[in-house]
Design an enzyme around this catalytic site. Structure first.
Site, PDB file in Angstrom:
ATOM      1  N   GLY A  38       0.788  -1.223   0.000  1.00 48.13           N
ATOM      2  CA  GLY A  38       0.000   0.000   0.000  1.00 48.13           C
ATOM      3  C   GLY A  38       0.817   1.269   0.000  1.00 48.13           C
ATOM      4  N   SER A  39       2.138   1.148  -0.109  1.00 48.50           N
ATOM      5  CA  SER A  39       3.001   2.333  -0.069  1.00 48.50           C
ATOM      6  C   SER A  39       3.052   3.070  -1.396  1.00 48.50           C
ATOM      7  CB  SER A  39       4.419   1.938   0.360  1.00 48.50           C
ATOM      8  OG  SER A  39       4.988   1.037  -0.573  1.00 48.50           O
ATOM      9  N   GLY A  40       2.603   2.429  -2.486  1.00 47.00           N
ATOM     10  CA  GLY A  40       2.597   3.066  -3.796  1.00 47.00           C
ATOM     11  C   GLY A  40       3.597   2.497  -4.783  1.00 47.00           C
ATOM     12  N   LYS A  41       4.284   1.412  -4.419  1.00 43.24           N
ATOM     13  CA  LYS A  41       5.304   0.836  -5.303  1.00 43.24           C
ATOM     14  C   LYS A  41       4.712   0.402  -6.647  1.00 43.24           C
ATOM     15  CE  LYS A  41       6.695  -2.571  -2.767  1.00 43.24           C
ATOM     16  NZ  LYS A  41       5.598  -2.502  -1.773  1.00 43.24           N
ATOM     17  N   THR A  43       1.943   1.211  -8.074  1.00 43.95           N
ATOM     18  CA  THR A  43       1.422   2.362  -8.824  1.00 43.95           C
ATOM     19  C   THR A  43       2.551   3.098  -9.523  1.00 43.95           C
ATOM     20  OG1 THR A  43      -0.441   2.619  -7.314  1.00 43.95           O
ATOM     21  CG2 THR A  43       0.167   4.532  -8.637  1.00 43.95           C
ATOM     22  N   GLU A 155      10.023  -8.265  -8.288  1.00 48.02           N
ATOM     23  CA  GLU A 155      10.239  -9.570  -7.636  1.00 48.02           C
ATOM     24  C   GLU A 155      10.676 -10.618  -8.665  1.00 48.02           C
ATOM     25  OE1 GLU A 155      10.220  -9.892  -4.494  1.00 48.02           O
ATOM     26  OE2 GLU A 155       9.027  -8.234  -3.742  1.00 48.02           O
TER      27      GLU A 155
END
Length: 233
Positions: A38-41, A43, A155
């Site tokens: 949810g940190s925006g990675k 996006t 990943e």
């Protein structure tokens, strides 16, 4: 490839996912992109790939990845975290990607072999029926078959065993010597071997951006460990 972000914002409905990110990644830098869920990675990755529009300015070598998507595509290699669940056989998927990107199918087969994947033995199997490791190796080979100046790897070794990860590290070292790298990874091993800078996102903001050596000795690493971003061997 140079990456320049100026006050990049992105919202979905009433949720602001990126909150005005400004930074510059120089050509040849290798940046690990980390942060809690949810940190925006994801996006940010989709914006860099030209799959999402955003407020602010995003430039890859001076081009807008959304507006100039077709111009940038030949110079970007992308390995997604999850392979598409396609029913099409592997050889058709490879032929389609190679046709769209002007790649050599023989080059893809060669790179698969470097990753201990026999492409000829799986060519008629539906892509979705391959094991996770086979899919990942194929995606890596397709990305590295292009002479890209920017690699975005999400990943890339998540489904690979230890020996296959070693093969990936060797292949990457050869294929991406002069390229810019954006690596999303939960593995400390990959950050140590593949990147020279780390970008930490937290709640849509940049909480750290600097050399990997500073990150490994900083409070940011402790935050990453506490939020279970890294998985050990």
């Amino acid at each position: 490839m140079n990456i320049e972000l100026q006050q990049v914002r992105k919202s979905f409905a009433d949720t602001e996912v990126l909150r005005g990110i400004s930074l510059a990644i120089k050509h040849g830098q290798r940046v690990g992109l980390v942060g809690p869920n949810g940190s925006g990675k994801s996006t940010l990755v989709r914006i860099l790939l030209g799959l999402l529009q955003a407020e602010g300015s995003v430039r890859l070598d001076g081009l807008d990845p959304f507006v100039d998507h077709a111009k940038l595509l030949p110079f970007v290699g992308y390995v997604p975290q999850n392979a598409p669940q396609l029913a099409a056989p592997v050889d058709e998927v490879v032929a389609t990607v190679c046709g769209l990107r002007g790649l050599s199918t023989s080059r893809v087969e060669e790179l698969c072999g470097r990753l201990a994947l026999d492409l000829s033995s799986i060519k008629r199997r539906p892509l979705r029926n391959l094991s996770g490791g086979m899919k990942q190796k194929l995606l890596i080979a397709l990305a590295f078959a292009a002479s890209a100046s920017l690699y975005i790897l999400d990943e890339p070794t998540a489904s690979l065993d230890a020996s296959s990860r070693d093969l990936f590290f060797k292949l990457y070292a050869e294929r991406a010597q002069d390229a810019t790298l954006v690596l999303c990874s939960h593995r400390l091993e990959e950050v140590r071997q593949l990147v020279d800078h780390v970008l930490v996102l937290s709640d849509g903001n940049v909480s750290f951006f600097g050399p990997v050596s500073e990150f490994l000795s900083s409070q940011s690493l402790r935050i990453v460990e506490v939020t279970s971003l890294w998985v050990g061997e």
